[in-house]
Design a protein around this motif. Structure first.
Motif, PDB file in Angstrom:
ATOM      1  N   LYS A 190      39.303  50.562  58.410  1.00  0.00           N
ATOM      2  CA  LYS A 190      39.588  49.411  59.361  1.00  0.00           C
ATOM      3  C   LYS A 190      40.830  49.630  59.745  1.00  0.00           C
ATOM      4  O   LYS A 190      40.813  50.075  60.472  1.00  0.00           O
ATOM      5  N   THR A 191      41.599  50.892  59.433  1.00  0.00           N
ATOM      6  CA  THR A 191      42.796  51.305  60.184  1.00  0.00           C
ATOM      7  C   THR A 191      42.619  52.215  61.961  1.00  0.00           C
ATOM      8  O   THR A 191      42.696  52.230  62.565  1.00  0.00           O
TER       9      THR A 191
ATOM     10  N   ASN B 220      40.723  50.016  64.308  1.00  0.00           N
ATOM     11  CA  ASN B 220      41.774  49.613  65.133  1.00  0.00           C
ATOM     12  C   ASN B 220      42.644  50.184  65.817  1.00  0.00           C
ATOM     13  O   ASN B 220      42.662  49.096  66.885  1.00  0.00           O
ATOM     14  N   GLU B 221      43.118  51.343  65.878  1.00  0.00           N
ATOM     15  CA  GLU B 221      43.291  52.400  66.977  1.00  0.00           C
ATOM     16  C   GLU B 221      42.512  52.653  67.657  1.00  0.00           C
ATOM     17  O   GLU B 221      43.412  52.644  69.205  1.00  0.00           O
ATOM     18  N   LYS B 222      40.983  52.650  67.729  1.00  0.00           N
ATOM     19  CA  LYS B 222      40.071  53.048  68.650  1.00  0.00           C
ATOM     20  C   LYS B 222      40.365  51.136  69.358  1.00  0.00           C
ATOM     21  O   LYS B 222      39.839  52.326  70.874  1.00  0.00           O
ATOM     22  N   LEU B 223      39.844  50.307  68.357  1.00  0.00           N
ATOM     23  CA  LEU B 223      40.204  49.154  69.925  1.00  0.00           C
ATOM     24  C   LEU B 223      41.537  49.236  70.798  1.00  0.00           C
ATOM     25  O   LEU B 223      41.523  48.694  71.762  1.00  0.00           O
ATOM     26  N   ALA B 224      42.517  49.934  70.639  1.00  0.00           N
ATOM     27  CA  ALA B 224      43.523  49.572  70.915  1.00  0.00           C
ATOM     28  C   ALA B 224      43.301  50.241  72.456  1.00  0.00           C
ATOM     29  O   ALA B 224      44.115  50.359  73.310  1.00  0.00           O
TER      30      ALA B 224
ATOM     31  N   GLU C 118      31.677  46.667  63.222  1.00  0.00           N
ATOM     32  CA  GLU C 118      32.159  47.140  62.306  1.00  0.00           C
ATOM     33  C   GLU C 118      33.332  47.428  61.268  1.00  0.00           C
ATOM     34  O   GLU C 118      33.130  47.485  60.171  1.00  0.00           O
ATOM     35  N   GLN C 119      34.625  47.111  62.164  1.00  0.00           N
ATOM     36  CA  GLN C 119      35.339  45.856  61.520  1.00  0.00           C
ATOM     37  C   GLN C 119      34.872  44.860  60.833  1.00  0.00           C
ATOM     38  O   GLN C 119      35.538  45.274  59.584  1.00  0.00           O
TER      39      GLN C 119
ATOM     40  N   ASN D 149      33.043  43.617  53.084  1.00  0.00           N
ATOM     41  CA  ASN D 149      32.846  44.480  52.024  1.00  0.00           C
ATOM     42  C   ASN D 149      34.919  44.411  51.361  1.00  0.00           C
ATOM     43  O   ASN D 149      34.869  44.582  50.469  1.00  0.00           O
ATOM     44  N   ILE D 150      35.463  44.701  52.268  1.00  0.00           N
ATOM     45  CA  ILE D 150      36.889  44.825  51.186  1.00  0.00           C
ATOM     46  C   ILE D 150      36.476  43.263  50.636  1.00  0.00           C
ATOM     47  O   ILE D 150      37.083  43.485  49.301  1.00  0.00           O
ATOM     48  N   GLY D 151      36.279  42.182  51.485  1.00  0.00           N
ATOM     49  CA  GLY D 151      37.082  40.910  50.546  1.00  0.00           C
ATOM     50  C   GLY D 151      35.391  40.981  49.419  1.00  0.00           C
ATOM     51  O   GLY D 151      36.133  40.257  48.027  1.00  0.00           O
ATOM     52  N   GLN D 152      34.587  41.318  49.488  1.00  0.00           N
ATOM     53  CA  GLN D 152      33.696  41.413  48.369  1.00  0.00           C
ATOM     54  C   GLN D 152      33.957  42.110  47.851  1.00  0.00           C
ATOM     55  O   GLN D 152      33.662  42.094  45.678  1.00  0.00           O
ATOM     56  N   LEU D 153      34.442  43.113  47.613  1.00  0.00           N
ATOM     57  CA  LEU D 153      35.258  44.359  46.437  1.00  0.00           C
ATOM     58  C   LEU D 153      36.358  43.733  46.250  1.00  0.00           C
ATOM     59  O   LEU D 153      36.469  43.581  44.763  1.00  0.00           O
ATOM     60  N   ASN D 154      37.130  42.683  46.536  1.00  0.00           N
ATOM     61  CA  ASN D 154      37.955  42.581  46.090  1.00  0.00           C
ATOM     62  C   ASN D 154      37.904  41.376  44.920  1.00  0.00           C
ATOM     63  O   ASN D 154      38.139  41.003  43.904  1.00  0.00           O
TER      64      ASN D 154
END
Length: 847
Positions: A231-232, A235-239, A657-658, A664-669
């Motif tokens: 995810k990090t 975010n860099e690519k989008l910037a 993708e983000q 996926n992070i929410g489901q894993l949490n």
């Protein structure tokens, strides 16, 4: 609790009976099957109600209703309980079928209806279950007995049949221990352990399920870390991509403004081209209109010439001499047409009537021919009538003697049977005589007196039998000759009777034929009458029809009038056609003048359109490079659009993708949280499982052992005491083992319960039963049945010495009310009261 009064109505062998229970010891005496056990069962039923078809066993056969009323006292209260039994009859469909269909069988069902209880004069109507609950409350039995089928405390304290007590002694130890646990009310410990085992099993299954859930907890944490790193990076690519997209959009807006100015000029050019094409199209249309107008002018000229030629031909035809003849009928054409219709209608009616009459005449004639043919057939058949009557009279005379011959045959058959009987009798007598003759010849000693038989005696017997044989032979010959003569006459008479029967059948056929001929004669007369009617009908039909000559004349008049009317109409049509041609010629000439004017107008318009086309072509030649500039700018804009779409697609893909990574992070949490909770539950379940297995179940076992040990000591002490009283044998001793099984020892050796004598087994069972009673009353100190005990056949197989010991037992029991059922007359000597019961004509009663 003390019993006072029992009332029975239609209960087993009792129809209507009252029984008073006094205090002290009471003996119910009577023969086997007199009804003693019924009284004890009725008392139990009044208290606790149905128990496994008890109602069916108690209600008297053949009766639909019955009742039990019990009066007893408890804690100073007077209590009356009444229970009612009813038989309901219903039809139950049988699965099988017979020839008549589905058959039904009668199904009897005995039900316990609502009863009542009266406590110190206060009456309550209650259901069977409510009555049982009320009684258990009065007796202060444990409340869980309300829903149980067996009232164990009552069964093993107040009333236990002797055979049931013996049964508990010979059962296996587990069954006996389970029964005693229920009686003493300590089966709850076993149920607690069983329920705990079920809980432990459930805990293990749940623990296994949770363990499966937490197996991949570390893997889920690792996946979450990877998704956060991903995810990090996104975010860099989008910037980096979003500023590039902003620059492209600015270029596209500038290029779109330039293209918009070119599109305005291009629209003006397109309008000029469109106007040029429209002018060119109009010119072409005017040329076509000009050409078509010239063609129409020429066509109209030719059409006028043809119409004038046709007009001349019609005028020539109308000047003919014959046409003048029909001109006079033009004004009368409608009258002629009406006259023709009337004549045609009149002719059609005459023709229809004539045709109908012809058809009916032909039909009647054909019917007359058929009737005449039938009359000829009838005449041929009726000619045989006299002959058949003569034949019938002859047959009647011939069969007149049939009855006499039949009687002769009956008499002859009777005589023949008599002769056969006599012949058989003579043959038997003759055979007997020959047998005696043969036997006497070979006989030396008399079978009766055992003396020697002389030759003289033999000779005399043989002569006597020879004379019998001679006489029988002569009579047989005579009878046989008479039999043959009778058989010959009988055969002749039977043949004669058979012939007469044939004649009788022929007579029946002749009678039927004569009857049919009589009916044919009536049919012939009816046919004659019908022929006369048909001849009259033909005469009427012939008189009402028109002759063919007159009918043809009428038809000729109709045809002449029809021809005249046709020629008049043809003349009228030619006149109309002439007038129409004159009108059409005038219209064509007017149309030709209009077309000439149109021609001049088209020529003027063509000149003007040619001038406008020239001016438009001059303006188009000045703006030819606008399209090239617009196409070039458009190509550049498409390239910019392509670059923009590529950037946007890349940004959208990164955002998707983000978003997917965030999801996926929410489901894993959630999964990690759920698995951590499952891990905590596993820990708590393990603690609960360890506590149940290591502490709780062990504690219940210790508690049960302590209770059972206390019960065992008291039970064993009481059992030994009662056994020693009932069996005074110094060589024999008894005790209970830890499983409450009686151990009998004699001279230091254990003896099996099955190897005891009948009296010893009874004594052992009675001692066990009394010890059990005393132990239950001590353990359950609140129950209200301590003052009452019922002993059913407690002395079966006892010796006189043991019967004397029963007296001591009763004295030591020290109970307010003891009811004994026994056949032993000696028991009467040591009880306070005796009630004798007898059965008279299948009905039990107290005497």
């Amino acid at each position: 609790m003390l019993l006072k009064l029992l009332k029975l109505e239609n209960i087993r062998s009792y129809t209507s009976q009252e029984l008073i229970f006094p205090e002290g010891s009471l003996l119910l005496s009577g023969d086997i099957g007199a009804g003693k056990s019924t009284i004890l069962q009725s008392v139990e039923y009044a208290l606790f109600g149905s128990r496994h078809k008890a109602g069916e066993a108690l209600l008297r056969n053949g009766e639909n209703t019955g009742s039990i009323e019990l009066n007893f006292s408890i804690d100073g209260k007077n209590v009356v309980i009444k229970r009612v039994l009813k038989r309901s009859v219903s039809n139950a469909s049988n699965a099988g079928k017979n020839n008549a269909g589905i058959k039904s069988e009668i199904k009897n069902e005995i039900k316990q209806t609502a009863g009542y209880i009266i406590i110190d004069g206060l009456k309550s109507e209650l259901t069977p279950v409510e009555l049982k609950s009320k009684v258990i409350g009065l007796l202060q039995y444990p409340r869980e007995l309300v829903s149980k089928t067996r009232d164990l405390i009552y069964r093993y304290t107040v009333y236990t049949p002797q055979e049931e007590m013996k049964q508990i002694l010979i059962e296996d130890k587990d069954t006996r221990l389970d029964t005693l646990r229920k009686v003493f009310g300590i089966d709850k410990y076993k149920r607690i352990r069983e329920n705990s085992s079920i809980v432990i099993k459930h805990i293990r299954e749940t623990n296994a399920s949770y363990s499966g859930e937490v197996l991949d907890l570390d893997e889920k944490i690792r996946q979450k870390t990877l998704f956060e790193q991903q995810k990090t990076m996104l975010n860099e690519k989008l910037a980096l991509l979003e500023p590039i997209l902003y620059v492209l959009k600015s270029k596209i807006n500038a290029k779109k403004n330039a293209i918009l100015q070119l599109e305005q000029k291009l629209n003006e050019l397109t309008a000029l081209r469109k106007n040029h094409a429209i002018i060119d199209s109009k010119i072409n249309e005017k040329f076509i209109q000009q050409k078509n107008t010239l063609n129409e002018i020429n066509a109209i000229g030719k059409s006028i010439m043809q119409l004038e030629q046709k007009l001349k031909t019609i005028e020539t035809e109308l000047t003919h001499v014959e046409a003048a003849h029909y001109r006079q009928y033009l004004k009368k054409a409608n009258e002629l047409e009406l006259e023709l219709q009337q004549k045609e209608y009149s002719y059609q009616e005459l023709l229809n009537k004539h045709t109908k009459a012809k058809i009916e005449t032909a039909s009647v004639t054909a019917r007359m021919y058929a009737i005449k043919d039938r009359q000829n057939v009838l005449d041929n058949k009726l000619n045989l009538f006299p002959e058949k009557q003569d034949k019938r009279d002859k047959l009647k005379k011939l069969i007149f003697s049939k009855g006499d011959i039949a009687l002769k045959i009956i008499e002859q058959e009777k005589k023949l049977n008599e002769h056969n009987v006599k012949i058989r009798e003579f043959e038997v007598n003759k055979a007997n005589a020959e047998k005696i003759k043969s036997q006497i010849s070979a006989l030396n000693l008399c079978p009766v007196c055992k003396q020697e038989v002389s030759e003289e005696h033999k000779h005399g017997v043989i002569n006597e039998e020879d004379n019998k044989i001679f006489v029988l032979t002569a009579e047989l010959s005579s009878l046989i000759a008479e039999k043959q003569s009778l058989q010959t006459e009988l055969l002749a008479n039977k043949k004669q009777l058979e012939l007469l029967l044939q004649y009788e059948r022929q007579l029946e056929l002749l009678n039927a034929e004569i009857k049919a001929l009589t009916e044919l004669s009536a049919e012939k007369q009816s046919a004659n009458d019908l022929l006369n009617e048909l001849n009259a009908k033909i005469a009427v039909l012939n008189s009402g029809t028109m002759p063919d000559k007159d009918l043809l004349k009428h038809k000729g008049e109709v045809d002449q009038l029809r021809l005249l009317l046709k020629k008049v109409r043809d003349y009228a049509l030619r006149e109309n056609e002439k007038n129409n041609l004159l009108s059409l010629i005038n219209e064509k000439k007017a149309s030709g003048l209009s077309l000439e004017n149109t021609k001049h107008t088209i020529e003027s318009e063509l000149k003007q359109l040619t001038s406008e086309k020239k001016q438009c072509e001059e303006k188009l030649s000045v703006n030819l490079d606008i399209e090239q500039n617009y196409s070039k700018e458009r190509t550049n804009l498409e390239q910019l659009y392509s670059q923009e779409r590529q950037q946007e697609l890349e940004i959208v893909a990164l955002k998707k993708e983000q978003e997917s990574t965030t999801k996926n992070i929410g489901q894993l949490n959630k999964e990690i949280e759920r698995k951590n909770q499952a891990k905590q539950k596993i820990s708590r379940l393990n603690e609960l499982n360890n506590w149940l297995q290591e502490y709780f179940i062990t504690l219940t076992e210790i508690m049960e052992r302590h209770v059972m040990l206390k019960l065992y000591h008291e039970f064993n002490e009481l059992f030994v005491r009662w056994f020693d009283i009932l069996i005074e044998d110094e060589t024999m001793a008894a005790r209970l083992d830890e499983e409450f099984t009686p151990i009998i020892e004699q001279n230091g050796y254990e003896i099996s319960y099955d190897n005891l004598s009948g009296g010893e087994r009874t004594a052992c069972a009675l001692a066990y039963r009394l010890a059990l009673n005393k132990t239950i009353n001590d353990v359950m100190s609140r129950i209200k049945t301590k003052d009452l005990i019922i002993l059913d056949e407690p002395t079966d197989g006892f010796s006189n010495e043991q019967l004397d010991k029963v007296r001591d037992v009763l004295e030591q029991l020290n109970m307010k009310q003891v009811i004994i059922v026994s056949h032993e007359s000696k028991v009467e000597s040591f009880v306070n009261n005796v009630i004798r019961i007898e059965k008279r004509e299948h009905v039990s009663c107290v005497v």
